[in-house]
Enzyme design. Sequence first.
Site, PDB file in Angstrom:
ATOM      1  N   TYR A  55       0.827  -1.206   0.000  1.00 16.53           N
ATOM      2  CA  TYR A  55       0.000   0.000   0.000  1.00 16.53           C
ATOM      3  C   TYR A  55       0.866   1.264   0.000  1.00 16.53           C
ATOM      4  O   TYR A  55       1.852   1.356   0.732  1.00 16.53           O
ATOM      5  CB  TYR A  55      -0.940   0.011   1.200  1.00 16.53           C
ATOM      6  CG  TYR A  55      -2.079  -0.991   1.131  1.00 16.53           C
ATOM      7  CD1 TYR A  55      -2.459  -1.562  -0.084  1.00 16.53           C
ATOM      8  CD2 TYR A  55      -2.781  -1.364   2.259  1.00 16.53           C
ATOM      9  CE1 TYR A  55      -3.508  -2.474  -0.161  1.00 16.53           C
ATOM     10  CE2 TYR A  55      -3.834  -2.266   2.208  1.00 16.53           C
ATOM     11  CZ  TYR A  55      -4.191  -2.827   0.993  1.00 16.53           C
ATOM     12  OH  TYR A  55      -5.225  -3.724   0.928  1.00 16.53           O
ATOM     13  N   TRP A 211     -13.738  -5.749   1.515  1.00 18.21           N
ATOM     14  CA  TRP A 211     -13.039  -4.551   1.046  1.00 18.21           C
ATOM     15  C   TRP A 211     -13.830  -3.869  -0.062  1.00 18.21           C
ATOM     16  O   TRP A 211     -14.666  -4.485  -0.708  1.00 18.21           O
ATOM     17  CB  TRP A 211     -11.615  -4.865   0.606  1.00 18.21           C
ATOM     18  CG  TRP A 211     -11.393  -5.809  -0.542  1.00 18.21           C
ATOM     19  CD1 TRP A 211     -11.200  -7.162  -0.472  1.00 18.21           C
ATOM     20  CD2 TRP A 211     -11.281  -5.483  -1.937  1.00 18.21           C
ATOM     21  NE1 TRP A 211     -10.987  -7.697  -1.717  1.00 18.21           N
ATOM     22  CE2 TRP A 211     -11.021  -6.687  -2.640  1.00 18.21           C
ATOM     23  CE3 TRP A 211     -11.353  -4.284  -2.659  1.00 18.21           C
ATOM     24  CZ2 TRP A 211     -10.855  -6.737  -4.027  1.00 18.21           C
ATOM     25  CZ3 TRP A 211     -11.202  -4.320  -4.041  1.00 18.21           C
ATOM     26  CH2 TRP A 211     -10.950  -5.533  -4.704  1.00 18.21           C
ATOM     27  N   SER A 212     -13.563  -2.589  -0.250  1.00 17.51           N
ATOM     28  CA  SER A 212     -14.217  -1.758  -1.271  1.00 17.51           C
ATOM     29  C   SER A 212     -15.734  -1.794  -1.138  1.00 17.51           C
ATOM     30  O   SER A 212     -16.454  -1.895  -2.130  1.00 17.51           O
ATOM     31  CB  SER A 212     -13.803  -2.211  -2.685  1.00 17.51           C
ATOM     32  OG  SER A 212     -14.137  -1.229  -3.648  1.00 17.51           O
ATOM     33  N   LEU A 214     -17.735   0.541  -0.659  1.00 15.22           N
ATOM     34  CA  LEU A 214     -18.360   1.673  -1.347  1.00 15.22           C
ATOM     35  C   LEU A 214     -18.003   1.714  -2.826  1.00 15.22           C
ATOM     36  O   LEU A 214     -18.230   2.718  -3.506  1.00 15.22           O
ATOM     37  CB  LEU A 214     -17.958   2.983  -0.661  1.00 15.22           C
ATOM     38  CG  LEU A 214     -18.249   3.061   0.843  1.00 15.22           C
ATOM     39  CD1 LEU A 214     -17.881   4.435   1.385  1.00 15.22           C
ATOM     40  CD2 LEU A 214     -19.711   2.738   1.148  1.00 15.22           C
ATOM     41  N   GLY A 215     -17.418   0.623  -3.332  1.00 19.83           N
ATOM     42  CA  GLY A 215     -17.143   0.521  -4.762  1.00 19.83           C
ATOM     43  C   GLY A 215     -16.159   1.546  -5.274  1.00 19.83           C
ATOM     44  O   GLY A 215     -16.250   1.974  -6.437  1.00 19.83           O
ATOM     45  N   GLY A 217     -16.029   4.563  -4.682  1.00 17.75           N
ATOM     46  CA  GLY A 217     -16.693   5.839  -4.947  1.00 17.75           C
ATOM     47  C   GLY A 217     -17.594   5.826  -6.159  1.00 17.75           C
ATOM     48  O   GLY A 217     -18.354   6.776  -6.386  1.00 17.75           O
ATOM     49  N   SER A 267     -11.962   5.537   4.546  1.00 20.05           N
ATOM     50  CA  SER A 267     -11.793   6.985   4.661  1.00 20.05           C
ATOM     51  C   SER A 267     -10.854   7.358   5.793  1.00 20.05           C
ATOM     52  O   SER A 267     -10.817   6.703   6.839  1.00 20.05           O
ATOM     53  CB  SER A 267     -13.156   7.649   4.899  1.00 20.05           C
ATOM     54  OG  SER A 267     -13.002   9.040   5.101  1.00 20.05           O
ATOM     55  N   GLY A 268     -10.124   8.458   5.608  1.00 20.24           N
ATOM     56  CA  GLY A 268      -9.277   9.016   6.649  1.00 20.24           C
ATOM     57  C   GLY A 268      -9.947  10.164   7.379  1.00 20.24           C
ATOM     58  O   GLY A 268      -9.292  10.896   8.132  1.00 20.24           O
TER      59      GLY A 268
END
Length: 302
Positions: A55, A211-212, A214-215, A217, A267-268
Amino acid sequence: MVAKVELTPNGQQFSELVQGYWRLADWNMTPQERLSFLKQHIELGVTTVDHADIYGNYSCEQLFGEALAIEPSVRDQIEIVTKCDINLCSDLVPERKINHYDTSKQHIVNSVNNSLSRLNIENIDVLLIHRPDVLMDADEVADAFVHLKQQGKVNHFGVSNFTPSQFELLQSRLDAPLVTNQVEINPLNFEVAHDGTLDQLQMKRVKPMAWSCLGGGAIFSGQSEQQVRVRNELEAIREEVGAESIDQVIYAWVRRLPSNPLPIIGSGKIERVQAAVDALNITLTREQWYRVWVASKGHGVP
């Protein structure tokens, strides 16, 4: 409040939501800001964090480790998941010609040692094989796992993006259970719900990590027919359940699966983490869940 759950029966406990750090290098935080964000989501009960060696072009573990170094005792409050086996083309390894996978014992052991150093920790809670490797020798991977366990460097092992047969192959060489299969689950792509992956995990009482969710975005801004249909349906359900945003509906949709996935938050921004935590209070009906299925597929159920 975010609950603690066991990935496998009578196993180590992890938070039912996981904070993903794959975009940490893009958040442009100082070490102190990284530490503050970490402590904020710990306060919310999100104590499990997800990493991988690759990453941020091999930088995210290092950035996280810098934050931990400021206050080392925070390590005792979290569960760290990281991954290995992808050899990524990078300016750090200019001799590498293509991205490829490596599940040799030497690579796995070296990757763990590198991750421990970058993360500034002494052991990893869960190590995942990041992607299925066609050249994987299950006996060699098992040997690496035993070696790392005996050295106290890794507590548990799992996989990511594995098919049921690939999961079974590796499990057949291990005495301890693989504790998870981290897979993509979102309203635009949930093939693991139909190809036997989630069936197998439910059968074994092993919880997947999703994971992912939210696709990437695309659910929020994509303009394909599928993306528009899904977004509209999620918005309608949002109004029905009183959610603040459709991402909360998405988390509820993922968690409705009977294999009990642990969604990974990407998200951060602590506000987005809080929204995911609040989504734990939302339960979709079967009909609402299938309305999203129909919107995604573009047709009714058979």
